[in-house]
Design an enzyme around this catalytic site. Sequence first.
Site, mmCIF file in Angstrom:
data_model
loop_
_atom_site.group_PDB
_atom_site.id
_atom_site.type_symbol
_atom_site.label_atom_id
_atom_site.label_comp_id
_atom_site.label_asym_id
_atom_site.label_seq_id
_atom_site.Cartn_x
_atom_site.Cartn_y
_atom_site.Cartn_z
ATOM 1 N N ASP A 67 114.407 84.288 36.522
ATOM 2 C CA ASP A 67 115.130 83.412 35.543
ATOM 3 C C ASP A 67 115.812 84.360 34.570
ATOM 4 O OD1 ASP A 67 112.674 84.397 34.608
ATOM 5 O OD2 ASP A 67 111.625 82.711 34.007
ATOM 6 N N ASN A 136 101.527 77.643 28.897
ATOM 7 C CA ASN A 136 101.464 75.964 28.879
ATOM 8 C C ASN A 136 101.679 75.778 30.439
ATOM 9 O OD1 ASN A 136 104.161 76.808 29.635
ATOM 10 N ND2 ASN A 136 105.388 75.439 28.066
HETATM 11 C C1 GLP Z 1 108.091 84.153 30.502
HETATM 12 C C2 GLP Z 1 108.652 84.052 31.658
HETATM 13 C C3 GLP Z 1 107.657 83.842 32.711
HETATM 14 C C4 GLP Z 1 106.312 84.583 32.700
HETATM 15 C C5 GLP Z 1 105.641 84.171 31.406
HETATM 16 C C6 GLP Z 1 104.291 84.659 31.032
HETATM 17 O O1 GLP Z 1 108.140 82.657 29.739
HETATM 18 N N1 GLP Z 1 109.967 83.183 32.059
HETATM 19 O O2 GLP Z 1 108.118 83.997 34.211
HETATM 20 O O3 GLP Z 1 105.108 84.297 33.558
HETATM 21 O O4 GLP Z 1 106.809 84.367 30.145
HETATM 22 O O5 GLP Z 1 104.602 85.621 30.476
HETATM 23 P P1 GLP Z 1 103.455 86.870 30.121
HETATM 24 O O6 GLP Z 1 103.201 87.503 31.144
HETATM 25 O O7 GLP Z 1 103.969 87.726 28.936
HETATM 26 O O8 GLP Z 1 102.221 85.927 29.484
#
Ligand code: GLP
Length: 241
Positions: A67, A136
């Site tokens: 993404d 979420n």
């Molecule tokens: C972002 C990304 C996700 C990721 C999520 C969790 O929103 N688009 O791909 O898994 O964050 O992030 P973290 O690993 O910092 O909790």
Amino acid sequence: MKIYVTENYQAMSRKAANIVSAHVILYPSCVLGLATGSTPVGMYRQLVAWYQKDDLDFSQVKTINLDEYVGLAPTHDQSYRYFMQTNLFDHINIVPANTYVPDGLAPDPEEACRRYNDIIHSLGGIDMQVLGIGHNGHIGFNEPGEAYELETHVVDLAESTIDANSRFFARREDVPRQALTMGIKSIMQARRILVVVSGEGKAGIVRAAFAGPVTPQVPASILQLHPDVTLVGDRAALSKL
Ligand code: GLP
């Protein structure tokens, strides 16, 4: 599903890096689907360390990221392209042209998504997809309620995601409201999936995703239907599973 429980974040990162590097060693020209977020940072650090010890060769590997935020340039320090460059690509021998991240600055984001799908298909699909899980339950930027049958598409970010990710920006207003993300369909078509999770804050959503019903309200729960998922998490993140 295979589950590896580790003592802490560092051990989780090492185990996940082991799994990715095993794949790269066995299949030197594989297509890796990569993720951003804070969780896989330690895994990337470990892969870089092994590359520097000459234990890994990325010269034929291709990568395709999940993404990107709409509106952020590759040079913006919160863009996912920038994240990938600084955490991994700039430190290994991957060919820059073999690294793909959706184009956050595309004048026509829908068209950019179509092109991204074409790239995934022309690479022959994703051999191993790395995933983190949002608070979420989102995977990539597939927010709760997202249709399962989509490939790469434009999404409006959930307020809870904007809140969660605002810690990386100077002000909440600076967090982009939209993103380009591979869809659930793109993710489910990967041949293998590696999920990384860490910390007590993820324990509830990890339980909902892997021990609750499969529902679009918890996007990661669809992974229960994938035939080859490996979940690597520290004790805290897996404590409610
Ligand atoms: C972002 C990304 C996700 C990721 C999520 C969790 O929103 N688009 O791909 O898994 O964050 O992030 P973290 O690993 O910092 O909790």
